[in-house]
Design a protein around this motif. Sequence first.
Motif, PDB file in Angstrom:
ATOM      1  N   MET A 113       0.827  -1.207   0.000  1.00 32.90           N
ATOM      2  CA  MET A 113       0.000   0.000   0.000  1.00 32.90           C
ATOM      3  C   MET A 113       0.861   1.256   0.000  1.00 32.90           C
ATOM      4  O   MET A 113       0.609   2.211  -0.754  1.00 32.90           O
ATOM      5  CB  MET A 113      -0.928  -0.025   1.213  1.00 32.90           C
ATOM      6  CG  MET A 113      -1.858   1.180   1.333  1.00 32.90           C
ATOM      7  SD  MET A 113      -1.140   2.557   2.288  1.00 32.90           S
ATOM      8  CE  MET A 113      -1.022   1.809   3.917  1.00 32.90           C
ATOM      9  N   LEU A 114       1.902   1.265   0.821  1.00 32.96           N
ATOM     10  CA  LEU A 114       2.802   2.420   0.875  1.00 32.96           C
ATOM     11  C   LEU A 114       3.556   2.595  -0.443  1.00 32.96           C
ATOM     12  O   LEU A 114       3.760   3.718  -0.913  1.00 32.96           O
ATOM     13  CB  LEU A 114       3.787   2.254   2.032  1.00 32.96           C
ATOM     14  CG  LEU A 114       3.175   2.257   3.434  1.00 32.96           C
ATOM     15  CD1 LEU A 114       4.226   1.931   4.482  1.00 32.96           C
ATOM     16  CD2 LEU A 114       2.529   3.607   3.735  1.00 32.96           C
ATOM     17  N   TRP A 115       3.965   1.484  -1.050  1.00 32.80           N
ATOM     18  CA  TRP A 115       4.623   1.543  -2.360  1.00 32.80           C
ATOM     19  C   TRP A 115       3.680   2.132  -3.402  1.00 32.80           C
ATOM     20  O   TRP A 115       4.077   2.946  -4.235  1.00 32.80           O
ATOM     21  CB  TRP A 115       5.077   0.147  -2.755  1.00 32.80           C
ATOM     22  CG  TRP A 115       5.570   0.031  -4.173  1.00 32.80           C
ATOM     23  CD1 TRP A 115       4.875  -0.452  -5.240  1.00 32.80           C
ATOM     24  CD2 TRP A 115       6.857   0.410  -4.673  1.00 32.80           C
ATOM     25  NE1 TRP A 115       5.653  -0.416  -6.372  1.00 32.80           N
ATOM     26  CE2 TRP A 115       6.870   0.119  -6.051  1.00 32.80           C
ATOM     27  CE3 TRP A 115       7.999   0.960  -4.088  1.00 32.80           C
ATOM     28  CZ2 TRP A 115       7.973   0.354  -6.863  1.00 32.80           C
ATOM     29  CZ3 TRP A 115       9.100   1.202  -4.892  1.00 32.80           C
ATOM     30  CH2 TRP A 115       9.088   0.902  -6.251  1.00 32.80           C
ATOM     31  N   GLY A 116       2.419   1.715  -3.387  1.00 36.37           N
ATOM     32  CA  GLY A 116       1.448   2.243  -4.340  1.00 36.37           C
ATOM     33  C   GLY A 116       1.220   3.731  -4.168  1.00 36.37           C
ATOM     34  O   GLY A 116       1.113   4.469  -5.163  1.00 36.37           O
ATOM     35  N   ALA A 117       1.165   4.198  -2.931  1.00 41.13           N
ATOM     36  CA  ALA A 117       0.999   5.632  -2.688  1.00 41.13           C
ATOM     37  C   ALA A 117       2.210   6.410  -3.192  1.00 41.13           C
ATOM     38  O   ALA A 117       2.073   7.503  -3.769  1.00 41.13           O
ATOM     39  CB  ALA A 117       0.788   5.877  -1.197  1.00 41.13           C
ATOM     40  N   ALA A 118       3.411   5.846  -3.008  1.00 37.02           N
ATOM     41  CA  ALA A 118       4.619   6.515  -3.498  1.00 37.02           C
ATOM     42  C   ALA A 118       4.631   6.560  -5.026  1.00 37.02           C
ATOM     43  O   ALA A 118       5.010   7.574  -5.623  1.00 37.02           O
ATOM     44  CB  ALA A 118       5.856   5.793  -2.975  1.00 37.02           C
ATOM     45  N   LEU A 119       4.206   5.476  -5.675  1.00 42.20           N
ATOM     46  CA  LEU A 119       4.176   5.458  -7.139  1.00 42.20           C
ATOM     47  C   LEU A 119       3.221   6.509  -7.699  1.00 42.20           C
ATOM     48  O   LEU A 119       3.523   7.172  -8.700  1.00 42.20           O
ATOM     49  CB  LEU A 119       3.763   4.068  -7.637  1.00 42.20           C
ATOM     50  CG  LEU A 119       4.826   2.983  -7.688  1.00 42.20           C
ATOM     51  CD1 LEU A 119       4.246   1.733  -8.324  1.00 42.20           C
ATOM     52  CD2 LEU A 119       6.052   3.448  -8.458  1.00 42.20           C
ATOM     53  N   ARG A 120       2.070   6.634  -7.077  1.00 39.94           N
ATOM     54  CA  ARG A 120       1.112   7.653  -7.540  1.00 39.94           C
ATOM     55  C   ARG A 120       1.703   9.048  -7.412  1.00 39.94           C
ATOM     56  O   ARG A 120       1.475   9.908  -8.264  1.00 39.94           O
ATOM     57  CB  ARG A 120      -0.186   7.556  -6.733  1.00 39.94           C
ATOM     58  CG  ARG A 120      -1.108   6.441  -7.181  1.00 39.94           C
ATOM     59  CD  ARG A 120      -2.414   6.456  -6.421  1.00 39.94           C
ATOM     60  NE  ARG A 120      -3.097   7.734  -6.511  1.00 39.94           N
ATOM     61  CZ  ARG A 120      -4.235   8.013  -5.906  1.00 39.94           C
ATOM     62  NH1 ARG A 120      -4.816   7.096  -5.151  1.00 39.94           N
ATOM     63  NH2 ARG A 120      -4.804   9.185  -6.042  1.00 39.94           N
ATOM     64  N   ARG A 121       2.464   9.272  -6.377  1.00 36.98           N
ATOM     65  CA  ARG A 121       3.067  10.596  -6.185  1.00 36.98           C
ATOM     66  C   ARG A 121       4.193  10.846  -7.187  1.00 36.98           C
ATOM     67  O   ARG A 121       4.337  11.939  -7.724  1.00 36.98           O
ATOM     68  CB  ARG A 121       3.589  10.716  -4.747  1.00 36.98           C
ATOM     69  CG  ARG A 121       4.212  12.077  -4.438  1.00 36.98           C
ATOM     70  CD  ARG A 121       4.618  12.166  -2.979  1.00 36.98           C
ATOM     71  NE  ARG A 121       5.202  13.464  -2.672  1.00 36.98           N
ATOM     72  CZ  ARG A 121       4.521  14.540  -2.346  1.00 36.98           C
ATOM     73  NH1 ARG A 121       3.195  14.489  -2.290  1.00 36.98           N
ATOM     74  NH2 ARG A 121       5.138  15.678  -2.080  1.00 36.98           N
ATOM     75  N   TRP A 122       5.004   9.813  -7.441  1.00 35.52           N
ATOM     76  CA  TRP A 122       6.166   9.985  -8.313  1.00 35.52           C
ATOM     77  C   TRP A 122       5.802   9.911  -9.797  1.00 35.52           C
ATOM     78  O   TRP A 122       6.313  10.684 -10.602  1.00 35.52           O
ATOM     79  CB  TRP A 122       7.206   8.898  -8.016  1.00 35.52           C
ATOM     80  CG  TRP A 122       7.782   8.967  -6.647  1.00 35.52           C
ATOM     81  CD1 TRP A 122       7.865  10.074  -5.826  1.00 35.52           C
ATOM     82  CD2 TRP A 122       8.347   7.880  -5.896  1.00 35.52           C
ATOM     83  NE1 TRP A 122       8.441   9.741  -4.628  1.00 35.52           N
ATOM     84  CE2 TRP A 122       8.757   8.414  -4.639  1.00 35.52           C
ATOM     85  CE3 TRP A 122       8.555   6.534  -6.152  1.00 35.52           C
ATOM     86  CZ2 TRP A 122       9.356   7.621  -3.662  1.00 35.52           C
ATOM     87  CZ3 TRP A 122       9.157   5.748  -5.184  1.00 35.52           C
ATOM     88  CH2 TRP A 122       9.544   6.291  -3.959  1.00 35.52           C
ATOM     89  N   LEU A 123       4.948   8.949 -10.181  1.00 39.43           N
ATOM     90  CA  LEU A 123       4.703   8.664 -11.592  1.00 39.43           C
ATOM     91  C   LEU A 123       3.299   9.025 -12.069  1.00 39.43           C
ATOM     92  O   LEU A 123       3.005   8.899 -13.258  1.00 39.43           O
ATOM     93  CB  LEU A 123       4.961   7.172 -11.867  1.00 39.43           C
ATOM     94  CG  LEU A 123       6.377   6.675 -11.540  1.00 39.43           C
ATOM     95  CD1 LEU A 123       6.488   5.182 -11.828  1.00 39.43           C
ATOM     96  CD2 LEU A 123       7.419   7.452 -12.325  1.00 39.43           C
ATOM     97  N   ARG A 134       2.328  -1.071  -9.465  1.00 42.99           N
ATOM     98  CA  ARG A 134       1.712  -1.307  -8.163  1.00 42.99           C
ATOM     99  C   ARG A 134       1.360  -2.771  -7.933  1.00 42.99           C
ATOM    100  O   ARG A 134       1.716  -3.344  -6.899  1.00 42.99           O
ATOM    101  CB  ARG A 134       0.461  -0.440  -8.021  1.00 42.99           C
ATOM    102  CG  ARG A 134      -0.166  -0.556  -6.642  1.00 42.99           C
ATOM    103  CD  ARG A 134      -1.226   0.483  -6.398  1.00 42.99           C
ATOM    104  NE  ARG A 134      -1.640   0.469  -5.003  1.00 42.99           N
ATOM    105  CZ  ARG A 134      -2.591   1.247  -4.494  1.00 42.99           C
ATOM    106  NH1 ARG A 134      -3.201   2.132  -5.259  1.00 42.99           N
ATOM    107  NH2 ARG A 134      -2.896   1.171  -3.206  1.00 42.99           N
ATOM    108  N   CYS A 135       0.663  -3.381  -8.896  1.00 50.71           N
ATOM    109  CA  CYS A 135       0.189  -4.750  -8.682  1.00 50.71           C
ATOM    110  C   CYS A 135       1.324  -5.765  -8.736  1.00 50.71           C
ATOM    111  O   CYS A 135       1.405  -6.655  -7.879  1.00 50.71           O
ATOM    112  CB  CYS A 135      -0.882  -5.089  -9.715  1.00 50.71           C
ATOM    113  SG  CYS A 135      -2.328  -4.006  -9.637  1.00 50.71           S
TER     114      CYS A 135
END
Length: 209
Positions: A113-123, A134-135
């Motif tokens: 979940m934390l990785w997905g939130a970081a990806l949305r912010r970065w990419l 994410r998946c």
Amino acid sequence: MVLEAALLLAALAVALWLRPWRMLAGHSPLWTPLLATLVVLPWLWALPTLQRMPLQLQWSGACLAMLMLGWPLAMPVLCAVGALAWALSPGLSAEAALGLAVWHGIVPATLAMLWGAALRRWLGTRVFVYTLGRCFFGTLLGLFAAGVLARLAGHALPGVQTGPATIAGWLMAWGDAVITGMLCAVFVAFKPEWLATWSDNLYLHKEND
């Protein structure tokens, strides 16, 4: 065991504070993945002890559950999965079931979940960022990191040294990531309502009529 209990209670407290039951109100489509998780995952978690396998490697499915249900709802569901696995397998102790719920459920799902939130912010919000970043990679990295943390906390595989256990965890994480990425790609195309973490308006940039 104290660490596992503290992590479980902390995750449950935060999840219940967010009131995840609101996502199931009315005729929510999330009932289908929730019930499927409760039916399938306990058997997968209990399978190594049911078969008395010398190398107890469980397929997690926690990241897939988090992607389908959302983090707040996935936390109590994964705790229930651990309890059901304990009830299904006479060879699974309560302490081992607690370890499963934490290191195969709560921790990898939270890291993903934390990785997905970081990806949305970065990419940003793009389809391939969700399905591949994410998946797939979120599951791979979340499960492998959770396995490393579990071994550092003393939750080691019985009869297996640290080196081989790390390699086995890395390979198992790849299998979990492939299945999670594949199923999420299918759900995005045909059953997006089964993914609480997906939004057509957000990722496909659709405007409401």
